[in-house]
Scaffold this motif. Structure first.
Motif, PDB file in Angstrom:
ATOM      1  N   TYR A   8      19.765  26.861  60.617  1.00  0.00           N
ATOM      2  CA  TYR A   8      20.926  26.575  61.568  1.00  0.00           C
ATOM      3  C   TYR A   8      21.053  25.234  61.308  1.00  0.00           C
ATOM      4  CZ  TYR A   8      23.247  26.708  66.362  1.00  0.00           C
ATOM      5  OH  TYR A   8      24.272  26.535  67.285  1.00  0.00           O
ATOM      6  N   GLY A   9      21.699  24.826  59.970  1.00  0.00           N
ATOM      7  CA  GLY A   9      21.877  23.235  59.746  1.00  0.00           C
ATOM      8  C   GLY A   9      23.529  23.590  59.699  1.00  0.00           C
ATOM      9  N   LYS A  10      24.203  22.783  58.565  1.00  0.00           N
ATOM     10  CA  LYS A  10      25.461  22.732  58.339  1.00  0.00           C
ATOM     11  C   LYS A  10      26.165  24.029  58.341  1.00  0.00           C
ATOM     12  CE  LYS A  10      24.707  19.631  55.062  1.00  0.00           C
ATOM     13  NZ  LYS A  10      23.444  19.212  55.454  1.00  0.00           N
ATOM     14  N   VAL A  15      28.803  29.034  60.209  1.00  0.00           N
ATOM     15  CA  VAL A  15      28.667  30.646  60.535  1.00  0.00           C
ATOM     16  C   VAL A  15      28.869  30.791  61.909  1.00  0.00           C
ATOM     17  CG1 VAL A  15      27.361  32.643  60.221  1.00  0.00           C
ATOM     18  CG2 VAL A  15      27.529  30.999  58.484  1.00  0.00           C
ATOM     19  N   GLU A  16      28.346  30.299  62.706  1.00  0.00           N
ATOM     20  CA  GLU A  16      28.255  30.525  64.245  1.00  0.00           C
ATOM     21  C   GLU A  16      29.749  30.270  64.729  1.00  0.00           C
ATOM     22  OE1 GLU A  16      26.094  28.002  67.205  1.00  0.00           O
ATOM     23  OE2 GLU A  16      25.316  30.222  67.779  1.00  0.00           O
ATOM     24  N   VAL A  26      26.565  35.951  67.683  1.00  0.00           N
ATOM     25  CA  VAL A  26      25.263  35.504  67.335  1.00  0.00           C
ATOM     26  C   VAL A  26      24.218  35.666  68.421  1.00  0.00           C
ATOM     27  CG1 VAL A  26      24.024  33.532  66.471  1.00  0.00           C
ATOM     28  CG2 VAL A  26      26.299  33.893  65.694  1.00  0.00           C
ATOM     29  N   VAL A  27      23.256  36.337  68.038  1.00  0.00           N
ATOM     30  CA  VAL A  27      22.229  36.581  69.070  1.00  0.00           C
ATOM     31  C   VAL A  27      20.965  35.667  69.003  1.00  0.00           C
ATOM     32  CG1 VAL A  27      23.008  39.174  69.600  1.00  0.00           C
ATOM     33  CG2 VAL A  27      21.094  38.604  67.857  1.00  0.00           C
ATOM     34  N   ASP A  28      20.697  35.298  67.954  1.00  0.00           N
ATOM     35  CA  ASP A  28      19.544  34.469  67.597  1.00  0.00           C
ATOM     36  C   ASP A  28      19.561  33.502  66.647  1.00  0.00           C
ATOM     37  OD1 ASP A  28      16.991  33.509  68.478  1.00  0.00           O
ATOM     38  OD2 ASP A  28      16.149  35.346  68.593  1.00  0.00           O
TER      39      ASP A  28
END
Ligand code: NAD
Length: 236
Positions: A8-10, A15-16, A26-28
């Motif tokens: 969960y970086g750049k 993507v999120e 996005v669930v997790d």
């Protein structure tokens, strides 16, 4: 469609953002502090997820693939720099029956660029006097050098240059998402092909296309397989 992010970086964040605009949920999100591990709680949390989208670090990829296999979840892998563990992950996908799509670069433009380069290499390697070269320029934070994209370009050119390795030069400076040049230089002239990413969104769009494509499929695939299905017959 539901997805879960590994990293969960750049890129994970891009993507999120893109997922929300494209109707994905996005669930997790799994990170260094909370890596993906198979288990009942994870299985429940990820129920209904179409695929995991991995933009993390190279050393985490085999463990993530193992967890995805145990959870029977397809995996879209954008992380680069783990080519030494490719056979292991390919084998995991084959044994577990999960679908995997990986690409050093999920941009549609880059995947078309690969094909233009192959065409140029096919023609120019047949002539005397053109020296091929690759140059890769990325932002100062990029960890791997050469980039996975530059290595993929080199691998594709090797089909035409055989034993003669096409040289890669790299520059890590500033903030550009990515620039790749391929040149063919002779005493008379230079031919230059360039791909310049304007932002990370195109990469995220490609990864989400791969999520849709891998749904209901198994086996280990490259993004070229996704591109082939997007092109009209005869061009694929
Ligand atoms: P980044 O440094 O911004 O983010 C990396 C993330 O990975 C962080 O959130 C970190 O917490 C997480 N992470 C570390 N260990 C982890 C673990 N064990 N499990 C889960 N997450 C973990 O990097 P970035 O710019 O987002 O790039 C990530 C990767 O994607 C790199 O390998 C980069 O080269 C690659 N990349 C690929 C494409 C493509 O199209 N294929 C495009 C851009 C970047």
């Amino acid at each position: 469609m539901k997805v879960a992010l590994v990293g969960y970086g750049k890129m994970g964040r891009t993507v999120e953002e893109t997922a929300a605009a494209r109707g994905f949920e996005v669930v997790d999100r799994f990170t260094r502090e909370r890596p993906l591990r198979a288990g009942d709680a994870t299985r429940r949390a990820l129920s209904g997820v179409t695929a995991l989208v991995d933009f993390s670090v190279p050393e985490a990829v085999p463990e993530t693939a193992r967890a995805a296999a145990e959870l029977s979840l397809p995996l879209v892998i954008g992380t680069t720099g783990w080519q030494g563990r490719l056979d292991e992950v390919r084998e995991l996908a084959a044994r577990s029956g999960i679908g995997v799509v990986r690409a050093a670069n999920f941009s549609l433009g880059v995947n078309v660029f690969y094909r233009l380069i192959e065409q140029a290499a096919r023609l120019l390697s047949a002539l005397e006097g053109y020296d091929p070269f690759i140059h890769d320029w990325h932002h100062r934070f990029k960890l791997d050098s050469p980039s996975g994209t530059a290595l993929e370009i080199q691998r594709r050119m090797a089909r035409y240059y055989g034993e003669r390795e096409v040289p890669i030069t790299c520059q890590r400076a500033g903030y550009v998402p990515s620039v790749h040049w391929v040149g063919f230089d002779s005493a008379a002239d230079t031919i230059h092909l360039e791909h310049r990413a304007r932002n990370r969104q195109g990469l995220a769009e490609g990864a989400l296309l791969a999520v849709q494509w891998i749904s209901g499929r198994s086996g280990f695939h490259d993004f070229q397989d996704v591109l082939a299905d997007l092109l009209p017959e005869g061009l694929a």
